[in-house]
Design a protein around this motif. Structure first.
Motif, mmCIF file in Angstrom:
data_model
loop_
_atom_site.group_PDB
_atom_site.id
_atom_site.type_symbol
_atom_site.label_atom_id
_atom_site.label_comp_id
_atom_site.label_asym_id
_atom_site.label_seq_id
_atom_site.Cartn_x
_atom_site.Cartn_y
_atom_site.Cartn_z
ATOM 1 N N THR A 205 0.845 -1.195 0.000
ATOM 2 C CA THR A 205 0.000 0.000 0.000
ATOM 3 C C THR A 205 0.877 1.240 0.000
ATOM 4 O O THR A 205 1.715 1.410 0.885
ATOM 5 C CB THR A 205 -0.911 0.025 1.235
ATOM 6 O OG1 THR A 205 -1.592 -1.232 1.342
ATOM 7 C CG2 THR A 205 -1.931 1.135 1.133
ATOM 8 N N LEU A 237 -3.005 4.973 -2.177
ATOM 9 C CA LEU A 237 -3.995 5.735 -1.426
ATOM 10 C C LEU A 237 -3.423 7.081 -1.005
ATOM 11 O O LEU A 237 -2.200 7.247 -0.903
ATOM 12 C CB LEU A 237 -4.443 4.950 -0.183
ATOM 13 C CG LEU A 237 -5.051 3.562 -0.411
ATOM 14 C CD1 LEU A 237 -5.328 2.903 0.928
ATOM 15 C CD2 LEU A 237 -6.319 3.662 -1.234
ATOM 16 N N GLN A 239 -3.273 9.392 2.146
ATOM 17 C CA GLN A 239 -3.489 9.245 3.586
ATOM 18 C C GLN A 239 -4.509 10.251 4.103
ATOM 19 O O GLN A 239 -5.273 9.948 5.028
ATOM 20 C CB GLN A 239 -2.140 9.414 4.319
ATOM 21 C CG GLN A 239 -2.180 9.193 5.812
ATOM 22 C CD GLN A 239 -2.506 10.463 6.573
ATOM 23 O OE1 GLN A 239 -2.326 11.559 6.041
ATOM 24 N NE2 GLN A 239 -2.989 10.320 7.798
ATOM 25 N N GLU A 242 -7.917 8.495 2.963
ATOM 26 C CA GLU A 242 -8.162 7.148 3.503
ATOM 27 C C GLU A 242 -7.622 7.047 4.929
ATOM 28 O O GLU A 242 -6.656 6.322 5.196
ATOM 29 C CB GLU A 242 -7.512 6.104 2.585
ATOM 30 C CG GLU A 242 -7.959 6.153 1.150
ATOM 31 C CD GLU A 242 -9.390 5.656 0.974
ATOM 32 O OE1 GLU A 242 -9.887 4.977 1.903
ATOM 33 O OE2 GLU A 242 -9.999 5.937 -0.073
ATOM 34 N N SER A 244 -8.971 5.826 7.752
ATOM 35 C CA SER A 244 -9.176 4.570 8.474
ATOM 36 C C SER A 244 -8.189 3.508 8.032
ATOM 37 O O SER A 244 -7.623 2.770 8.850
ATOM 38 C CB SER A 244 -10.613 4.079 8.251
ATOM 39 O OG SER A 244 -10.847 3.873 6.869
ATOM 40 N N ARG A 245 -7.967 3.406 6.726
ATOM 41 C CA ARG A 245 -7.003 2.428 6.216
ATOM 42 C C ARG A 245 -5.574 2.768 6.679
ATOM 43 O O ARG A 245 -4.799 1.880 7.025
ATOM 44 C CB ARG A 245 -7.071 2.416 4.691
ATOM 45 C CG ARG A 245 -6.091 1.447 4.020
ATOM 46 C CD ARG A 245 -6.387 0.014 4.368
ATOM 47 N NE ARG A 245 -5.559 -0.896 3.591
ATOM 48 C CZ ARG A 245 -5.299 -2.146 3.926
ATOM 49 N NH1 ARG A 245 -5.824 -2.639 5.054
ATOM 50 N NH2 ARG A 245 -4.565 -2.914 3.182
#
Length: 613
Positions: A205, A237, A239, A242, A244-245
């Motif tokens: 990720t 992604l 940050q 996203e 929560s991830r």
């Protein structure tokens, strides 16, 4: 009769070409095109006829000049003919139009040829006319100057055609090279192999903001790597979006690459600014390889024996009795990349009774004193149980015969030297002890070196030979994986000179041994080296020593299928062998100047011969 040069003939010719250009390429249609193109063709035709009449009426050098100019006129006329054949005017010529339909590439060929012919005609025409004009008031024409102008014009035309052709081919080929000093590392062979053999899915990720240069470089790298296996899942992604991830993976800001498999998580921080991230991007493949191994493979333990004067992780300072000795910190770094932990093993850690059960490899590196019988017995029991042993010995150290004899090996405690192929390090005669070799077998413990060949030569400093003892003990299989060059000699008196009684041979330097296990145990693996300096921090960069060590560890661990090159775009200092230094010296001092002087001599001689004619 002889006529003086008349530039107006060429002016009329060029004016006709300009009118044609305006009619065909600027106007392009309608009555104006017919007027301009027709006028241009008429002017060109009149110029050619005028030139023909001058050829007929002149003689001597002037006639030669007129013939040259007429030839250039006709060459330009041929270019015009090719232009009209590929233009819409060719529709009136049925055979040609039919040929173009059957061979569509013909149009492209004609479009490339007609401007080339026009350039080949016009450049020499201009220079010859200028040369002739400079001699217009002279008593005679000088043919040498006219010929030189003609050749110069042809040379300029050919150079221009070559430049345009190269540009055209490069554009059509759609191939680009990055000639900048900075380049992001691409996935190396070792990383690709590791990805292909992932036992379970691994998620990668990337947390980076949109429209970021570093993110683009990382995406390109991981996109290429993900093609190797469906088990590698790549996600990009932001940050800030996203959250929560990001919290789930323990990321608090952008600029992170997270490798995760179940509960195992590894993180890699990369700066968001390209200038700050360049160094890290150049060694990106190594960082990725390390983290992929951590999350996908179990951690192994390599025990380094201690207490017998062996090489340690840290360098040893010089004392009154011993000289300074380099450490093994670089080896530890490479082992960390392989997810191998290094621990020390001596009498205090129980070597006198048993090798620890979690030992994946036991390494004995450059011992200065012999082992006790209890320690040797413990190591032997470990090998008989299918253990993995790495021996790196020195000519002036103990021979460890109790360990080598069951393996069918014997250490010849005579240092080797080579007076023809060695690495210059101190520019002293002792440099002959720095053996350089690219003689590898096809054994798995040198698989990467064998694939790289002479591009990854090894350097052994002060090595001794390992002699296979025949017949081999039962259940033992050997492979001499690395040999010294054939001109290497045993330097018994250590004067680095080949004397009588000092034989020359391709001495074995590294031997890989497999020995059948006892009582159903798996076969043991041992790698014996006749030098321990090859493992230390003193080894030269830019040679294949790191590949030897990494491949050796992988083979001992039973992971030889993962051996390969890790990509690294960092600059490496160049080091030459003595032969290479000699070659560069004589090339720079003698060969290159000789080539320049020889070319100049030939050109001058050729000009003098032409002048004499």
């Amino acid at each position: 009769m002889s006529l003086r040069p008349n530039p107006w003939v060429s002016v009329l010719y060029v004016v006709g070409l300009v009118a044609l250009f305006l009619g065909e390429r600027v106007v392009g249609a309608g009555s104006m095109r017919l007027v301009l193109s027709g006028s241009g063709l008429t002017l060109v035709g009149l110029a050619v006829a005028w030139r023909v009449s001058r050829v007929v009426r002149t003689s001597g050098v002037a006639r030669v000049l007129e013939r040259w100019l007429l030839g250039l006129f006709l060459l330009g006329g041929l270019g015009l003919s090719l232009y009209f054949l590929q233009s819409d005017a060719a529709a009136f010529l049925v055979p040609v139009a039919s040929l173009k339909r059957r061979v569509p590439e013909l149009t492209g060929v004609l479009r490339a040829l007609f401007p080339a012919l026009l350039v080949t005609a016009l450049f020499p025409l201009a220079l010859v006319e200028l040369a002739a004009a400079s001699m217009a008031r002279g008593p005679v024409l000088v043919p040498g100057r006219l010929r030189a102008a003609l050749h110069s014009g042809l040379g300029m035309a050919f150079a221009l055609i070559f430049a345009f052709s190269t540009l055209y081919v490069a554009t059509r080929a759609d191939v680009s090279w990055d000639l900048a000093y900075f380049r992001t590392a691409r996935p190396g062979d070792a990383t690709r192999l590791l990805v292909r053999r992932l036992p379970e899915p691994v998620e990668v990720t990337l947390f980076f903001p949109p429209a970021n240069d570093v993110r683009q470089a990382l995406e390109q790298y991981f996109r290429e790597l993900a093609r190797e296996s469906g088990y590698l899942e790549v996600e990009v992604l932001d940050q800030a979006v996203e959250l929560s991830r990001a919290r789930e993976l323990g990321v608090g800001e952008n600029g992170s690459v997270v490798f995760s498999r179940g509960q195992r998580i590894e993180r890699l921080k990369v700066p968001l600014e390209l200038d700050r991230a360049r160094g890290q991007l150049q060694r990106l493949d190594e960082d990725v390889y390390r983290r992929l191994r951590v999350v996908s493979r179990p951690r192994r333990v390599l025990y380094l024996t201690a207490g017998h004067g062996e090489r340690g992780l840290l360098p040893q300072a010089a004392t009154a009795l011993e000289k300074a000795r380099p450490g093994l910190s670089q080896l530890e770094e490479w082992l960390r990349v392989l997810n191998v932990e290094v621990r020390t093993l001596g009498m205090a850690e129980g070597l006198g009774t048993e090798v620890p059960r979690d030992a994946s490899v036991v390494a004995i590196v450059g011992p200065g004193r012999d082992f006790s019988p209890e320690e040797l017995a413990a190591v032997l029991r470990y090998v008989e149980r299918g253990g993995r042993l790495w021996l790196a010995l020195e000519p002036d150290g103990p021979g460890l015969e109790p360990l080598l004899e069951p393996l069918g090996l014997k250490l010849l405690r005579v240092p080797l030297a080579n007076d023809q192929r060695f690495l210059l390090m101190s520019h002293q005669r002792s440099d002959r002890g720095n053996l350089v070799t690219a003689s590898f077998s096809s054994h798995a413990s040198v698989g990467t070196l064998a694939s790289l060949g002479s591009d990854a030569a090894l350097v052994f400093a002060g090595a001794a030979a390992l002699e296979p003892v025949q017949p081999l003990p039962r259940g033992v299989a050997q492979d001499v994986s690395v040999r010294a060059p054939a001109e290497t000699f045993q330097d018994g008196d250590q004067d680095f000179t080949a004397d009588e009684g000092e034989p020359r041979r391709a001495w074995p330097l590294v031997v890989a041994v497999e020995k059948a296990g006892v009582s159903g145990a798996s076969p043991s693996r041992v790698v014996a080296m006749g030098d321990s300096d090859v493992m230390t921090d003193s080894g030269p960069r830019g040679y294949g020593n790191p590949y030897l060590l990494v491949d050796t560890v992988l083979w001992l661990l039973g992971e030889e299928e993962l051996a390969g090159v890790v990509s690294n775009e960092e600059d490496v200092p160049l080091q030459h062998t003595r032969q290479q230094d000699v070659l560069w010296f004589y090339s720079a001092v003698f060969l290159a100047p000789s080539l320049v002087l020889g070319a100049g001599f030939l050109v001058t001689r050729r000009r003098r011969r032409r002048g004499a004619r």
